[in-house]
Each structure stands twice: as C-alpha cells, then as structure tokens.
Design an enzyme around this catalytic site. Structure first.
Site, mmCIF file in Angstrom:
data_model
loop_
_atom_site.group_PDB
_atom_site.id
_atom_site.type_symbol
_atom_site.label_atom_id
_atom_site.label_comp_id
_atom_site.label_asym_id
_atom_site.label_seq_id
_atom_site.Cartn_x
_atom_site.Cartn_y
_atom_site.Cartn_z
ATOM 1 N N LYS A 273 3.079 -15.382 2.617
ATOM 2 C CA LYS A 273 3.293 -16.119 1.369
ATOM 3 C C LYS A 273 4.775 -16.438 1.310
ATOM 4 O O LYS A 273 5.480 -16.083 0.346
ATOM 5 C CB LYS A 273 2.803 -15.258 0.183
ATOM 6 C CG LYS A 273 2.751 -15.972 -1.149
ATOM 7 C CD LYS A 273 1.665 -17.033 -1.265
ATOM 8 C CE LYS A 273 1.827 -17.815 -2.557
ATOM 9 N NZ LYS A 273 0.915 -18.989 -2.630
ATOM 10 N N ASP B 91 -12.415 -9.118 4.516
ATOM 11 C CA ASP B 91 -13.700 -9.149 3.798
ATOM 12 C C ASP B 91 -14.257 -10.575 3.782
ATOM 13 O O ASP B 91 -15.458 -10.794 3.968
ATOM 14 C CB ASP B 91 -13.541 -8.659 2.348
ATOM 15 C CG ASP B 91 -13.690 -7.145 2.216
ATOM 16 O OD1 ASP B 91 -13.230 -6.427 3.126
ATOM 17 O OD2 ASP B 91 -14.267 -6.688 1.202
ATOM 18 N N ASP C 166 -6.339 -6.976 4.415
ATOM 19 C CA ASP C 166 -7.468 -6.356 3.712
ATOM 20 C C ASP C 166 -8.348 -7.424 3.083
ATOM 21 O O ASP C 166 -9.565 -7.441 3.263
ATOM 22 C CB ASP C 166 -6.933 -5.405 2.625
ATOM 23 C CG ASP C 166 -8.059 -4.791 1.816
ATOM 24 O OD1 ASP C 166 -9.025 -4.317 2.434
ATOM 25 O OD2 ASP C 166 -7.984 -4.812 0.573
ATOM 26 N N ASP D 97 -3.017 -18.263 0.664
ATOM 27 C CA ASP D 97 -4.016 -18.981 -0.151
ATOM 28 C C ASP D 97 -4.678 -20.078 0.678
ATOM 29 O O ASP D 97 -5.899 -20.255 0.675
ATOM 30 C CB ASP D 97 -3.389 -19.530 -1.450
ATOM 31 C CG ASP D 97 -2.062 -20.259 -1.246
ATOM 32 O OD1 ASP D 97 -1.530 -20.236 -0.121
ATOM 33 O OD2 ASP D 97 -1.566 -20.865 -2.218
ATOM 34 N N TYR E 37 0.826 -1.214 0.000
ATOM 35 C CA TYR E 37 0.000 0.000 0.000
ATOM 36 C C TYR E 37 0.857 1.259 0.000
ATOM 37 O O TYR E 37 0.417 2.317 -0.447
ATOM 38 C CB TYR E 37 -0.907 0.037 1.238
ATOM 39 C CG TYR E 37 -2.220 -0.694 1.104
ATOM 40 C CD1 TYR E 37 -2.269 -2.041 0.789
ATOM 41 C CD2 TYR E 37 -3.426 -0.019 1.324
ATOM 42 C CE1 TYR E 37 -3.479 -2.708 0.696
ATOM 43 C CE2 TYR E 37 -4.634 -0.680 1.231
ATOM 44 C CZ TYR E 37 -4.658 -2.015 0.914
ATOM 45 O OH TYR E 37 -5.854 -2.673 0.827
HETATM 46 C C1 IPM Z 1 -10.393 -1.356 4.153
HETATM 47 C C2 IPM Z 1 -10.658 -0.769 2.785
HETATM 48 C C3 IPM Z 1 -9.511 0.157 2.412
HETATM 49 C C4 IPM Z 1 -8.244 -0.656 2.393
HETATM 50 C C5 IPM Z 1 -9.716 0.897 1.072
HETATM 51 C C6 IPM Z 1 -11.009 1.687 1.056
HETATM 52 C C7 IPM Z 1 -8.545 1.778 0.743
HETATM 53 O O1 IPM Z 1 -10.845 -1.780 1.859
HETATM 54 O O2 IPM Z 1 -10.278 -0.581 5.113
HETATM 55 O O3 IPM Z 1 -10.333 -2.570 4.277
HETATM 56 O O4 IPM Z 1 -7.907 -1.271 1.373
HETATM 57 O O5 IPM Z 1 -7.548 -0.666 3.403
HETATM 58 MG MG MG Z 2 -10.917 -3.722 2.688
#
Ligand code: IPM
Ligand code: MG
Length: 368
Positions: free
Chosen positions: A198, A258, A254, A230, A141
């Site tokens: 990884k 999710d 990240d 993975d 990032y």
């Molecule tokens: C998160 C989001 C952010 C990230 C984006 C919006 C930049 O997906 O906080 O998980 O990738 O960190």
């Molecule tokens: Mg995210």
C-alpha cells in the site's frame, strides 16, 4: 527402513483433530512405501491447551515443537474461547509458535485443481497456479500495540476517550529476507514476482518497494511488478491465472490468501508451509480455520492438511517422491469425482460423489 522423521502433531481445536489424523494416515502410508518411518508426538495448543493448562501455548508444546523435525498443525480457536482474556486467546498459540520457531516465511500455493473449476465462483478462472509468500513474524501482527486514555476531543466535540493502536513496522532485514524467498521462488517458477503493498499510503510499504527494486538487479530473469493491495484484491478475481509469485506483508498475505482460497473453489484446498532458519523445524498447516460448525461430523475437507504434509516432505526433507505421490493421489481422488461438501456444488451432475473426511482420506491412501 532407514530414514525416520519425528513429527510434532498439534491437532488444535474444531476440525483440527480430524484433519490432522487424516493427514498423518496419508503421510505414514506414503512414507512407508518409500522406506521412511514417521514418528509422531501429539502436543496441545489453542483452546485445547487453554482447557487443560489455562494457557494457549504451554512451554512443553514450544519445546516439543523445537525438538521435532517438523510440525503439523490443524487449526486453533472457536466460539468456546471467544470470551477469554485476549492475552490468552487460542490464536496466540499460533502466533507464539510462528515467532518462537522463527518461521518468518509463509508459503501458500494456490492451485485450481483439475475438476474443481465448477467449484470456483469465477466463470473463466483459467489455469490458476501461483504462490503467496507471506511475511509471518513481523508487521502489524507483532508491532507495538496498546490502549491509552486520551483527554482530547475530536473536531466535532466528541470526547476521544480510550485509543487503541496497532503498529505496522518492518526492518530492512525483515523485508530483505522475505523478498529473497520470493525472488528465489519466482526464479525457479515462471519468473514473475508481484510485490503487493500500500505504497500510496504507507511509509513501510515504500521501503518494501525500494528494497524489492534493489534486489531485482540480482535477479535479471525475474520480472518484478507492484500492485497496491486493494487493486490486487480485484486483480486476483479478474486475472488469477496471470500471477506467479506474490510477496507481501503479514496482514495483506493473510487477507489475500483467504480470497485466493475462494478463487480455487474452497479454502479447504490450500496448504501452507511456514519456514525460517535452515535445519530448524518448519510448521505445516492448512490455511483455513477450525470450522467449529463442521467439527466431529466427518464433514471437514482434509485435503489442505494432506497437501501440507506433501509440502513438509518436499521443503523440509527433500523427499520429492513422497511429496509427489501424495499430490498425485489427491489429484486422482478429485479426478474420480470424490468431493467433501465444501467442494460440491448444487447442480453438479457429472459423476460427483459427496463423501466425508474418512472416505476421502481412504481414497487418497488407495490412490497412492
Ligand atoms: C492464518 C490465520 C491466522 C492468521 C489466525 C488464526 C491468527 O488466519 O493462518 O491465516 O491471521 O495468521
Ligand atoms: Mg488467515
């Protein structure tokens, strides 16, 4: 009232304003019952700031955040700003806040709440309760990136043309400080730490493994294990209840968070805390995005943001009672069958009531 906290509120875009308004209402109600006053100051970031100032993160917002005791953020971004110069995309605001406030540790608890088992796509999720500790100010990032022109050709003769690159790089210092957060947390919980990396491919991952192994000698009670990312993606589905603390890099954290959101029914349930230097303001936000398709319709799930306020009270101010009261009120609300649309499923019958953002927020306040 004796205690006062100054909270910088950054609603951001999409559903951001609705969910931060909801969360602040809950926070104020829970705090006042415990003799605490909450002062809020609204700051602009993301698309909202682009519209007003032409940039996603005005100096005023950074300064305001630094002066506060803690920051509550909704979400940034949306299709409206998809075509702006990448340098001023709404997401830059979030990255700028994280690095500007030195918030290197992102704590993302993943809990399957009672009653939401049917919202999980897994048949037998079991008792899911783990924490993702994501490194937040390093890695790909923030590594070197760019685009350059190459005159070379690929082996099949294709012209290479422009080359775009992003770099995953980590220093020992960056890795050690996030590992320490992971070990300390595991030590206070079920004493299991999983490093996700990884290392079969990446040199930087191998450094994470070496440093984690070294640090494990200082934590004899914590069981350390390793998973390639993975494989981790698969194990999160096959045995989510066996994880305790996962520590990982910025990008892997990240992605996996999710996935974890879905495991526990909805990403709309996951709060987060981003912290750095002791005594400096942390940033608290739901892990989901701005959900532009739901914005302004009283449909957004505010629970992740409300739970982020509980994390704020506990981690920033040590207000355990306020934090517990918010978390218990959320539990009661879910137990009473109230659900926003993201956590309601077709075929669900047992006393589920589909409600909007405002109604579920009021129910949480009533349940405090
Ligand atoms: C998160 C989001 C952010 C990230 C984006 C919006 C930049 O997906 O906080 O998980 O990738 O960190
Ligand atoms: Mg995210």
């Amino acid at each position: 009232m004796s205690k006062k906290y100054n909270i910088a509120v950054i609603p951001g875009d999409g559903i951001g304003p609705e969910i931060t308004t909801a969360a602040i209402e809950v926070l104020e109600a829970a705090s006042s019952r415990n003799g605490i006053e909450i002062f809020t100051k609204e700051l602009k970031a993301g698309g909202a700031a682009i519209d007003e100032f032409g940039i996603p993160l005005p100096q005023e917002t950074i300064e305001g955040a630094k002066e506060s005791d803690a920051v509550l953020l909704g979400a940034v971004g949306g299709p409206k700003w998809d075509d702006v110069d990448p340098e001023i995309r709404p997401e830059r605001a979030l990255l700028g806040l994280r690095s500007g406030l030195d918030l290197y540790a992102n704590i993302r608890p993943v809990v399957l709440h009672e009653g939401l088992e049917t919202a999980s796509p897994l048949k037998n999720p079991g008792k899911v309760d783990f924490v993702i500790v994501r490194e937040l100010t390093g890695g790909i990032y923030f590594g070197k990136n760019g685009v350059y022109q190459s005159g070379d050709r690929l082996p099949d003769g294709t012209v290479k043309g422009k080359v775009a690159f992003d770099t995953e790089s980590y220093s020992e210092g960056e890795i050690n400080r996030i590992l320490k957060i992971g070990f300390d947390l595991a030590d206070k919980r079920r004493k299991k730490l999983t490093l996700v990396d990884k290392a079969n491919v990446l040199i930087s991952s191998r450094m994470w493994r070496t440093l984690a192994t070294q640090m494990s000698f200082d934590y004899p009670d914590v069981e350390l294990d390793f998973l390639y990312v993975d494989n981790a993606a698969m194990q999160l589905i096959s045995r989510p209840s066996s994880f305790d603390v996962i520590v990982t890099s910025n990008i892997f954290g990240d992605i996996l968070s999710d996935e974890a959101g879905q495991v526990v029914g909805s990403i709309g349930m996951l709060p987060s805390a981003s912290v750095g230097m002791p005594g400096k303001p942390g940033l608290f936000e739901p892990i989901h995005g701005s959900a532009p398709d739901l914005a302004g319709q009283n449909k957004a799930n505010p629970l992740a943001t409300i739970l982020s306020c509980a994390m704020m009270m506990r981690t920033m101010f040590g207000e355990e009672e306020v934090a517990n009261s918010i978390e218990n009120a959320v539990k009661k609300t879910l137990a009473a069958g109230l659900r926003t649309s993201d956590i309601t499923f077709v075929g669900e019958t047992n006393n589920i009531t589909l409600v909007g953002t405002k109604e579920i927020t009021q129910a949480v306040i009533d349940n405090l």
